[in-house]
Design a protein around this motif. Structure first.
Motif, PDB file in Angstrom:
ATOM      1  N   GLN A 126     -66.726 -55.154  42.430  1.00  0.00           N
ATOM      2  CA  GLN A 126     -66.320 -53.907  41.790  1.00  0.00           C
ATOM      3  C   GLN A 126     -65.953 -52.854  42.833  1.00  0.00           C
ATOM      4  O   GLN A 126     -64.919 -52.167  42.718  1.00  0.00           O
ATOM      5  CB  GLN A 126     -67.443 -53.381  40.904  1.00  0.00           C
ATOM      6  CG  GLN A 126     -67.711 -54.192  39.654  1.00  0.00           C
ATOM      7  CD  GLN A 126     -68.962 -53.738  38.947  1.00  0.00           C
ATOM      8  OE1 GLN A 126     -69.347 -52.572  39.002  1.00  0.00           O
ATOM      9  NE2 GLN A 126     -69.639 -54.660  38.275  1.00  0.00           N
ATOM     10  N   LEU A 127     -66.787 -52.710  43.853  1.00  0.00           N
ATOM     11  CA  LEU A 127     -66.519 -51.710  44.881  1.00  0.00           C
ATOM     12  C   LEU A 127     -65.285 -52.070  45.702  1.00  0.00           C
ATOM     13  O   LEU A 127     -64.531 -51.182  46.128  1.00  0.00           O
ATOM     14  CB  LEU A 127     -67.737 -51.546  45.790  1.00  0.00           C
ATOM     15  CG  LEU A 127     -68.913 -50.779  45.171  1.00  0.00           C
ATOM     16  CD1 LEU A 127     -70.073 -50.695  46.157  1.00  0.00           C
ATOM     17  CD2 LEU A 127     -68.509 -49.375  44.751  1.00  0.00           C
ATOM     18  N   GLN A 128     -65.070 -53.340  45.934  1.00  0.00           N
ATOM     19  CA  GLN A 128     -63.855 -53.751  46.637  1.00  0.00           C
ATOM     20  C   GLN A 128     -62.606 -53.399  45.836  1.00  0.00           C
ATOM     21  O   GLN A 128     -61.612 -52.901  46.390  1.00  0.00           O
ATOM     22  CB  GLN A 128     -63.909 -55.253  46.914  1.00  0.00           C
ATOM     23  CG  GLN A 128     -64.924 -55.646  47.976  1.00  0.00           C
ATOM     24  CD  GLN A 128     -65.101 -57.151  48.099  1.00  0.00           C
ATOM     25  OE1 GLN A 128     -64.756 -57.908  47.183  1.00  0.00           O
ATOM     26  NE2 GLN A 128     -65.640 -57.600  49.219  1.00  0.00           N
ATOM     27  N   LEU A 129     -62.656 -53.636  44.533  1.00  0.00           N
ATOM     28  CA  LEU A 129     -61.524 -53.292  43.663  1.00  0.00           C
ATOM     29  C   LEU A 129     -61.328 -51.778  43.592  1.00  0.00           C
ATOM     30  O   LEU A 129     -60.199 -51.283  43.565  1.00  0.00           O
ATOM     31  CB  LEU A 129     -61.739 -53.873  42.277  1.00  0.00           C
ATOM     32  CG  LEU A 129     -61.675 -55.411  42.194  1.00  0.00           C
ATOM     33  CD1 LEU A 129     -62.168 -55.897  40.834  1.00  0.00           C
ATOM     34  CD2 LEU A 129     -60.262 -55.909  42.454  1.00  0.00           C
ATOM     35  N   LEU A 130     -62.430 -51.046  43.575  1.00  0.00           N
ATOM     36  CA  LEU A 130     -62.335 -49.580  43.589  1.00  0.00           C
ATOM     37  C   LEU A 130     -61.762 -49.087  44.914  1.00  0.00           C
ATOM     38  O   LEU A 130     -61.003 -48.115  44.947  1.00  0.00           O
ATOM     39  CB  LEU A 130     -63.706 -48.952  43.339  1.00  0.00           C
ATOM     40  CG  LEU A 130     -64.196 -48.957  41.889  1.00  0.00           C
ATOM     41  CD1 LEU A 130     -65.666 -48.539  41.818  1.00  0.00           C
ATOM     42  CD2 LEU A 130     -63.351 -48.012  41.037  1.00  0.00           C
ATOM     43  N   ALA A 131     -62.113 -49.751  46.008  1.00  0.00           N
ATOM     44  CA  ALA A 131     -61.560 -49.373  47.310  1.00  0.00           C
ATOM     45  C   ALA A 131     -60.043 -49.569  47.315  1.00  0.00           C
ATOM     46  O   ALA A 131     -59.294 -48.724  47.833  1.00  0.00           O
ATOM     47  CB  ALA A 131     -62.214 -50.189  48.419  1.00  0.00           C
ATOM     48  N   TRP A 132     -59.571 -50.676  46.749  1.00  0.00           N
ATOM     49  CA  TRP A 132     -58.122 -50.884  46.611  1.00  0.00           C
ATOM     50  C   TRP A 132     -57.494 -49.780  45.762  1.00  0.00           C
ATOM     51  O   TRP A 132     -56.444 -49.233  46.117  1.00  0.00           O
ATOM     52  CB  TRP A 132     -57.860 -52.246  45.966  1.00  0.00           C
ATOM     53  CG  TRP A 132     -57.815 -53.378  46.933  1.00  0.00           C
ATOM     54  CD1 TRP A 132     -58.797 -54.317  47.155  1.00  0.00           C
ATOM     55  CD2 TRP A 132     -56.749 -53.713  47.823  1.00  0.00           C
ATOM     56  NE1 TRP A 132     -58.405 -55.195  48.119  1.00  0.00           N
ATOM     57  CE2 TRP A 132     -57.145 -54.868  48.547  1.00  0.00           C
ATOM     58  CE3 TRP A 132     -55.498 -53.159  48.064  1.00  0.00           C
ATOM     59  CZ2 TRP A 132     -56.332 -55.455  49.508  1.00  0.00           C
ATOM     60  CZ3 TRP A 132     -54.676 -53.759  49.016  1.00  0.00           C
ATOM     61  CH2 TRP A 132     -55.088 -54.886  49.726  1.00  0.00           C
ATOM     62  N   THR A 133     -58.157 -49.440  44.665  1.00  0.00           N
ATOM     63  CA  THR A 133     -57.627 -48.405  43.766  1.00  0.00           C
ATOM     64  C   THR A 133     -57.516 -47.069  44.472  1.00  0.00           C
ATOM     65  O   THR A 133     -56.463 -46.403  44.433  1.00  0.00           O
ATOM     66  CB  THR A 133     -58.533 -48.262  42.527  1.00  0.00           C
ATOM     67  OG1 THR A 133     -58.645 -49.520  41.862  1.00  0.00           O
ATOM     68  CG2 THR A 133     -57.968 -47.225  41.569  1.00  0.00           C
ATOM     69  N   PHE A 134     -58.599 -46.660  45.140  1.00  0.00           N
ATOM     70  CA  PHE A 134     -58.583 -45.356  45.806  1.00  0.00           C
ATOM     71  C   PHE A 134     -57.686 -45.370  47.039  1.00  0.00           C
ATOM     72  O   PHE A 134     -57.130 -44.330  47.416  1.00  0.00           O
ATOM     73  CB  PHE A 134     -60.001 -44.927  46.161  1.00  0.00           C
ATOM     74  CG  PHE A 134     -60.808 -44.493  44.976  1.00  0.00           C
ATOM     75  CD1 PHE A 134     -60.359 -43.479  44.151  1.00  0.00           C
ATOM     76  CD2 PHE A 134     -62.011 -45.107  44.662  1.00  0.00           C
ATOM     77  CE1 PHE A 134     -61.095 -43.070  43.037  1.00  0.00           C
ATOM     78  CE2 PHE A 134     -62.756 -44.714  43.564  1.00  0.00           C
ATOM     79  CZ  PHE A 134     -62.294 -43.691  42.741  1.00  0.00           C
ATOM     80  N   GLY A 135     -57.527 -46.535  47.656  1.00  0.00           N
ATOM     81  CA  GLY A 135     -56.572 -46.633  48.752  1.00  0.00           C
ATOM     82  C   GLY A 135     -55.158 -46.341  48.265  1.00  0.00           C
ATOM     83  O   GLY A 135     -54.390 -45.624  48.923  1.00  0.00           O
ATOM     84  N   ILE A 136     -54.809 -46.889  47.103  1.00  0.00           N
ATOM     85  CA  ILE A 136     -53.499 -46.614  46.496  1.00  0.00           C
ATOM     86  C   ILE A 136     -53.367 -45.137  46.152  1.00  0.00           C
ATOM     87  O   ILE A 136     -52.318 -44.517  46.383  1.00  0.00           O
ATOM     88  CB  ILE A 136     -53.308 -47.486  45.239  1.00  0.00           C
ATOM     89  CG1 ILE A 136     -53.216 -48.964  45.635  1.00  0.00           C
ATOM     90  CG2 ILE A 136     -52.062 -47.060  44.461  1.00  0.00           C
ATOM     91  CD1 ILE A 136     -53.269 -49.926  44.464  1.00  0.00           C
TER      92      ILE A 136
END
Length: 420
Positions: A126-136
């Motif tokens: 979940q945190l990895q996916l959130l990191a991708w999201t916030f990176g975008i």
């Protein structure tokens, strides 16, 4: 499941999370309008609503595929399940039944996506996916700010303040607090991509400062203090108690200093002692609460215009707030003392569980539930994100609560009954 399907599912998740942040469609469809621009026509957000409907439908389908795990999880996230049911039941006494029905469906859909995340992905994923999201979010916000300032920068009352791909600077500020939390925890946990992850944390902090969102800045410093405090809980008991006492003493000193310098501090950041109208707003809201204290006005049945119950508050305060700027007051307005008590009891139980989680786990990822629960509590002191449909804040709260339930089941199967 094939690697291609797994990749498609992750892309769906990241795109959906980005949509739940509120960017970038809202600011584009509004034509870059800002607070104080005297916008006459309300933008057409039909596309945004359609995309949410698509997300609800896909989430429901994916949950049906894992129906056994879904049902077991629903029996453990009880306070959320009961609150969602109460939203629909409030149709019976709602001051605006049609609005209550539509938004009850929306909050159910938002919650279903949160349950999907909890049952499909581990906390680490979940945190990895959130990191991708916030990176975008970070990359596109910088692009908007530098190359599309009409959209990326505020005009009107907050001219020049950064808002990135969102409609308001406070939205970007709140999300950068979340972004900093995510990148911090993932950076401490991962061995790869350290530079990128710490760069994400640094970028989140810089953007947060440029939004000039005072409430977000305050929450950021509190959350970072909480992070240090929580880490001290993992120390040997002989060190934990002195550390917590020292932090409590520092907190008390800061509180006394802030109490003596409130007026100066608020004026230095462009605020006043009424918290930008909230101190005048809250008594007027309480006046209406006491008229229907037990069950409220129905989910989303209070705010909405001069022909709704909110008209009284607007007349008394002299402005037209869209909500109480306090999540707990809005929950009380919507579902009365009954709904508020259900939430508070569930929140307390979840908070205590998250603290136990910290003691029995040694990874930085396990700090996420308690940090997010505290963040969610703080953010609802001056804004409304509690039980709010189509927003990432309630979505992540649901995800965190159900994630702890799912992981608790796993721990119990391994005879680690810390959560009983």
């Amino acid at each position: 499941m094939s690697k291609r399907l797994i990749l498609i599912e992750k892309i769906f998740t990241v795109v959906s999370l980005l949509h739940y942040t509120g960017g970038p469609l809202a600011v584009i469809l509004s034509g870059g309008a800002s607070e104080g621009n005297n916008l006459v026509a309300t933008p057409d957000y039909a596309l945004i609503q359609f995309l949410f409907f698509i997300n609800f439908s896909i989430s429901f389908f994916l949950l049906v595929l894992r129906w056994k795990k879904t049902i077991k999880s629903l029996t453990q996230g009880k306070h959320i399940t009961v609150l969602l049911g109460l939203c629909f039941v409030s149709l019976l006494w709602s001051a605006a039944p049609t609005v209550t029905l539509v938004r009850s469906v929306a909050i159910l859909g938002t919650s279903l996506f949160g349950i999907y995340l909890a049952t499909r992905y581990s906390l680490k994923e979940q945190l990895q996916l959130l990191a991708w999201t916030f990176g975008i979010v970070i990359v596109f916000s910088i692009i908007f700010i530098v190359f599309l300032p009409r959209y990326g920068l505020m005009s009107g009352l907050h001219t020049g303040k950064w808002r990135g791909i969102f409609a308001h600077k406070n939205v970007l500020g709140n999300l950068m607090v979340l972004s900093s939390m995510v990148f911090l925890l993932v950076a401490l946990n991962e061995r790869k991509y350290k530079i990128l992850l710490w760069g994400g944390f640094a970028s989140s902090t810089v953007i947060l400062l440029q939004t000039k969102s005072s409430s977000s800045l305050i929450i950021f410093f509190i959350i970072m203090s909480v992070f240090l405090t929580i880490r001290s809980i993992r120390m040997p008991y002989v060190l934990t108690i002195p550390t917590l006492l020292l932090l409590a003493l520092i907190g008390q000193i800061l509180y006394l200093w802030l109490a003596d310098n409130t007026t100066y501090l608020l004026s230095s950041i462009g605020k006043d002692t009424t918290l930008t109208g909230r101190v005048d707003l809250w008594p007027a809201v309480l006046d209406k609460i006491w008229q229907r204290p037990w069950l409220g006005y129905g989910y989303s049945g209070f705010w909405g215009g001069w022909d709704r119950e909110s008209a009284y508050v607007w007349r008394v305060t002299g402005w037209t707030p869209p909500n109480s700027h306090n999540g707990f007051l809005d929950l009380w307005l919507d579902l009365g003392i009954l709904g508020l008590l259900i939430y508070l009891l569930g929140f307390l139980a979840s908070f205590l569980k998250s603290l136990v989680w910290v003691r029995i786990s040694r990874t930085s990822i396990s700090l996420w539930p308690v940090m997010y629960i505290i963040y969610f509590w703080l953010s609802n002191q001056t804004e409304t994100t509690l039980l709010k449909q189509n927003e990432i804040y309630w979505l992540l709260y649901v995800t965190v609560i159900f994630s702890m339930a799912v992981s608790s089941n796993r721990l119990e199967r391994n005879n680690l009954n810390y959560f009983k």
